[in-house]
Design a protein around this motif. Structure first.
Motif, PDB file in Angstrom:
ATOM      1  N   TYR A 274       2.685   6.102  -7.319  1.00 24.15           N
ATOM      2  CA  TYR A 274       1.662   6.747  -8.145  1.00 24.15           C
ATOM      3  C   TYR A 274       1.672   8.263  -7.970  1.00 24.15           C
ATOM      4  O   TYR A 274       1.517   9.016  -8.933  1.00 24.15           O
ATOM      5  N   ASN A 275       1.863   8.716  -6.733  1.00 23.01           N
ATOM      6  CA  ASN A 275       1.788  10.155  -6.453  1.00 23.01           C
ATOM      7  C   ASN A 275       3.049  10.911  -6.844  1.00 23.01           C
ATOM      8  O   ASN A 275       3.004  12.138  -6.990  1.00 23.01           O
TER       9      ASN A 275
ATOM     10  N   LEU B  91      -7.694  16.357 -13.026  1.00 25.09           N
ATOM     11  CA  LEU B  91      -7.333  16.078 -11.638  1.00 25.09           C
ATOM     12  C   LEU B  91      -8.286  15.066 -11.011  1.00 25.09           C
ATOM     13  O   LEU B  91      -7.873  14.222 -10.204  1.00 25.09           O
ATOM     14  N   THR B  92      -9.558  15.151 -11.375  1.00 25.33           N
ATOM     15  CA  THR B  92     -10.519  14.171 -10.872  1.00 25.33           C
ATOM     16  C   THR B  92     -10.179  12.779 -11.376  1.00 25.33           C
ATOM     17  O   THR B  92     -10.215  11.797 -10.616  1.00 25.33           O
TER      18      THR B  92
ATOM     19  N   VAL C  95      -6.467   6.545  -6.980  1.00 25.21           N
ATOM     20  CA  VAL C  95      -5.942   6.621  -5.613  1.00 25.21           C
ATOM     21  C   VAL C  95      -7.058   6.450  -4.593  1.00 25.21           C
ATOM     22  O   VAL C  95      -6.930   5.691  -3.624  1.00 25.21           O
ATOM     23  N   LEU C  96      -8.176   7.151  -4.789  1.00 26.38           N
ATOM     24  CA  LEU C  96      -9.290   7.047  -3.853  1.00 26.38           C
ATOM     25  C   LEU C  96      -9.898   5.646  -3.861  1.00 26.38           C
ATOM     26  O   LEU C  96     -10.223   5.091  -2.803  1.00 26.38           O
ATOM     27  N   ALA C  97     -10.044   5.072  -5.045  1.00 26.83           N
ATOM     28  CA  ALA C  97     -10.596   3.718  -5.136  1.00 26.83           C
ATOM     29  C   ALA C  97      -9.678   2.713  -4.450  1.00 26.83           C
ATOM     30  O   ALA C  97     -10.138   1.828  -3.716  1.00 26.83           O
ATOM     31  N   PHE C  98      -8.375   2.851  -4.683  1.00 28.07           N
ATOM     32  CA  PHE C  98      -7.402   1.954  -4.052  1.00 28.07           C
ATOM     33  C   PHE C  98      -7.449   2.090  -2.534  1.00 28.07           C
ATOM     34  O   PHE C  98      -7.414   1.096  -1.808  1.00 28.07           O
TER      35      PHE C  98
ATOM     36  N   ILE D  47       0.831  -1.205   0.000  1.00 27.44           N
ATOM     37  CA  ILE D  47       0.000   0.000   0.000  1.00 27.44           C
ATOM     38  C   ILE D  47       0.863   1.251   0.000  1.00 27.44           C
ATOM     39  O   ILE D  47       0.659   2.181  -0.801  1.00 27.44           O
ATOM     40  N   LEU D  48       1.839   1.309   0.905  1.00 25.36           N
ATOM     41  CA  LEU D  48       2.688   2.502   0.988  1.00 25.36           C
ATOM     42  C   LEU D  48       3.501   2.710  -0.288  1.00 25.36           C
ATOM     43  O   LEU D  48       3.638   3.836  -0.785  1.00 25.36           O
TER      44      LEU D  48
END
Length: 293
Positions: free
Chosen positions: A224-225, A264-265, A271-274, A217-218
């Motif tokens: 990705y970011n 951006l969305t 990321v939000l789904a993950f 996860i980390l």
């Protein structure tokens, strides 16, 4: 008295939830503004920023910004590049870092503590200080491919993956977890004649589910970011660019704010789904891999 005490406890619990809800709203405001603005034309988006309408899906709402964003940049290709680079890097990094941590914890060799200290010390070195030397190295490294020997790694996927495989934080997580495993299991396996590699595959790793989840996860969120600065330096062709580099397409000539919000969305969705899918596993794995004092 018992009824009064129960009422006081209920009021305290209610006030606590209200405070937490207000804090959550503060953190959600930027996300709500980004998503709502992605459906508005630029003129309305800029006009609504002076009022609370900026957070409400009112006015001229449409999907035009998303359609225009896909026309302005190859978002599908960028998204596949980012996800592919992230997945491959995480898998290879966990495999190599777990083997390294296994050698630090269970094998007795000279200088292992010193080397581990040097690896952990790299956590304080910012990437910006090594970006230029690393660029000079990868621009001259050879690579044996299907067409023979190639010189230089620029404009490839490997230049976005290989430099990030060995990660000090991932090694540290595995080292801390392996130290808490029962030594009796390792000794019993050695008595039975198992090799160190067999112990790693059949004894240690099957017991390492929590730290595997934590590291995955980390590492995934970090990879990705942070796919902007380094790919911006080493990748010039669209076929290999990750999604973060695509932000530059929306600042050419005039800024298309609505299209930028749509982009951006789209960036935030994976990321939000993950995070939502892995939230419970993340909390449980962090709790089980806590560092002991």
């Amino acid at each position: 008295m018992a009824l009064v005490s129960e009422q006081n406890r209920g009021l305290r619990l209610l006030s606590r939830y209200l405070v937490l809800a207000l804090v959550a709203l503060v953190f959600l405001f930027p996300l709500v503004f980004m998503v709502v603005s992605s459906f508005k034309p630029d003129s309305q988006l800029l006009a609504d920023t002076s009022s609370f309408r900026a957070f409400l899906p009112v006015g001229d709402i449409s999907l035009d910004n998303y359609v225009a964003a896909f026309k302005r940049a190859p978002i599908g290709q960028f998204m596949l590049n980012s996800i592919g680079v992230t997945v491959i890097t995480v898998i290879v990094s966990i495999a190599i870092c777990s083997v390294a941590a296994f050698s630090f914890v269970f094998l007795n060799w000279t200088g292992r503590n010193i080397l581990l200290s040097v690896i952990l010390a790299t956590l304080i070195i910012p990437f910006e200080t090594i970006a230029v030397p690393l660029l000079l190295i990868v621009s001259r490294l050879p690579w044996v491919g299907m067409e023979g020997i190639e010189w230089g790694w620029l404009n490839t996927y490997r230049v976005q993956i290989i430099p990030w495989i060995v990660d000090a934080l991932t090694i540290f997580l595995f080292v801390q977890y392996f130290k808490d495993l029962p030594r009796e299991l390792i000794e019993a396996a050695r008595v039975e004649g198992a090799s160190w590699m067999s112990i790693y595959r059949r004894v240690v790793m099957p017991l390492s589910g929590p730290v595997l989840a934590t590291a995955a996860i980390l590492k995934s969120l970090k990879m990705y970011n942070e796919q902007y600065l380094w790919p911006l330096i080493v990748v010039q062709d669209e076929a290999h660019r990750p999604i973060m580099v695509g932000l530059g397409y929306f600042f050419q000539l005039d800024v298309a704010w609505g299209e930028l919000m749509a982009y951006l969305t789209l960036i935030s969705v994976p990321v939000l789904a993950f995070y939502l899918l892995m939230q419970r596993a993340f909390i449980a794995s962090i709790a089980s891999t806590g560092v002991k004092g």
